[in-house]
Design an enzyme around this catalytic site. Sequence first.
Site, short mmCIF file in Angstrom:
data_model
loop_
_atom_site.label_atom_id
_atom_site.label_comp_id
_atom_site.label_asym_id
_atom_site.label_seq_id
_atom_site.Cartn_x
_atom_site.Cartn_y
_atom_site.Cartn_z
CB CYS A 167 16.79 1.48 2.38
SG CYS A 167 17.98 0.51 2.75
CG ASN A 168 17.68 -3.28 5.01
OD1 ASN A 168 16.81 -3.10 4.27
ND2 ASN A 168 18.91 -3.38 4.21
CG HIS A 206 18.47 -1.96 19.16
ND1 HIS A 206 17.77 -3.50 18.65
CD2 HIS A 206 18.46 -1.14 18.89
CE1 HIS A 206 16.97 -2.68 16.64
NE2 HIS A 206 17.51 -1.95 17.42
CD GLN A 261 27.38 -0.61 2.55
OE1 GLN A 261 26.60 -1.45 3.50
NE2 GLN A 261 27.86 -1.06 1.34
CD GLN A 307 22.54 3.86 5.68
OE1 GLN A 307 22.86 2.53 6.46
NE2 GLN A 307 21.89 3.06 4.96
CB ALA A 346 24.02 -2.92 -20.93
CB CYS A 390 26.42 -7.04 -16.17
SG CYS A 390 26.71 -8.46 -16.77
#
Length: 436
Positions: free
Chosen positions: A50-51, A99, A116, A120, A190, A194
């Site tokens: 995602c990044n 890098h 993470q 990945q 909720a 939380c």
Amino acid sequence: MNIVVVGLSHKTATVEIREKVAFAPTHMDKPLRELVALEDITEGIIVSTCNRVEIYATTRDIAGGMARIKRFLADYHHIPMETLEPHLYSHHGEAAIRHVFRVAASLDSMVVGEPQILGQIKTAYGYAAEYKSSGIILNRFLHKAFSVAKRVRTETKIASSAVSVSFAAVELAKKIFGDLSDKTVMLIGAGEMCELAAKHFLNNGVRGVMVTNRTFERAVKMAEEFDGKAVNFEELFDHLHKADIVLSSTGAPHHIIGPKDVEEVIRRRRQKPMFFIDIAVPRDIDSRVNKVSNVYLYDMDDLQGVVATNLEQRNREAQKAEGIIDQEIGQFFKWLSTLDATPTIVALRGKFEEVRQAELEKTLANWKDLTPEERKRLEACTAAIVNKLLHQPTSLLKRAGQGGRTDLYVDALRNLFDLEMTAQTTETEELGELEE
């Protein structure tokens, strides 16, 4: 053969751009095939999160190879090159190695030290191995990146402190209570914060979760997700004494818990400690609650102060990690530099072995009275002579490769001994030669 990196990340592209360039993780066969089919691209790996979206590849034509990879990214995702290129970065040689090592060690992540990214990259490497788009260089390179990341996590404290508000709450609870395995958490609200905090608490072993919300259906839904218990909002104070940790994040315009309420709760708990975490703005819990005996109250400012302190600590640890990466780059670059000499070393050994075997067979054909033991000794003797003759030129070639000066020696040996470079120089032979 050169390692190149082409990609974009949260540092160079917005999420709108990143999502357009992302590759579906369950459909990597086609893009990997197309990548290594590009002219002069011999190996390739695609990392898509995602990044960041990055391509690691090998090529003899650095400028041309990087240009072709950029064009591949634009064409594959149907994005005009003039739109995509301003967001792309590219590295080659030592800069590319640095890098990837930094990415794997989570030094280039949005949150430094997050775990993470390593998983990945391992997944991306798994696809490349499955679809055979990686080879001797990228295989060795990625395994080295994994070991570098492990060293960084082992030798520094880059991932030891909480850098999110929800996880900081868990860390504070552990400091107050120690073991959380017999503790119950009450979520008041909720919402997303939380929910995230509940996941962190459950991952750290809390016994159970209670959820209350003004909309009871939402409380039921979240409670089911965490195998917990939903509580009617109107019955909050009937159940609050059962909670050791209370996390509140509602949209109420005023306090919903005051000091008198908490004094009664603590009395019902026989003075057992309670930890209140108020991440609502405006605050749900009156600050005077913190004055009640055996009660600990942290609000959003307190938690963000903890996060800021921990981020400073991570940044200090990141400096140690950079030193580790500097060491590891030198080792890998030394290995990479020897590869140009490897086919010549293998071919030279093959040529000498061919001559040895031919001459030995001629001799043995006219030497009929040798015993098997004598033949074995003669075989060993000739092999030893060849190894001694080849030791000096082999060592010289390897040293020249480490200094980036192979061309003169390689050309001379190829001409002197009429060496042919064939496909017989396999990955196993190359690694064997280099690791002797």
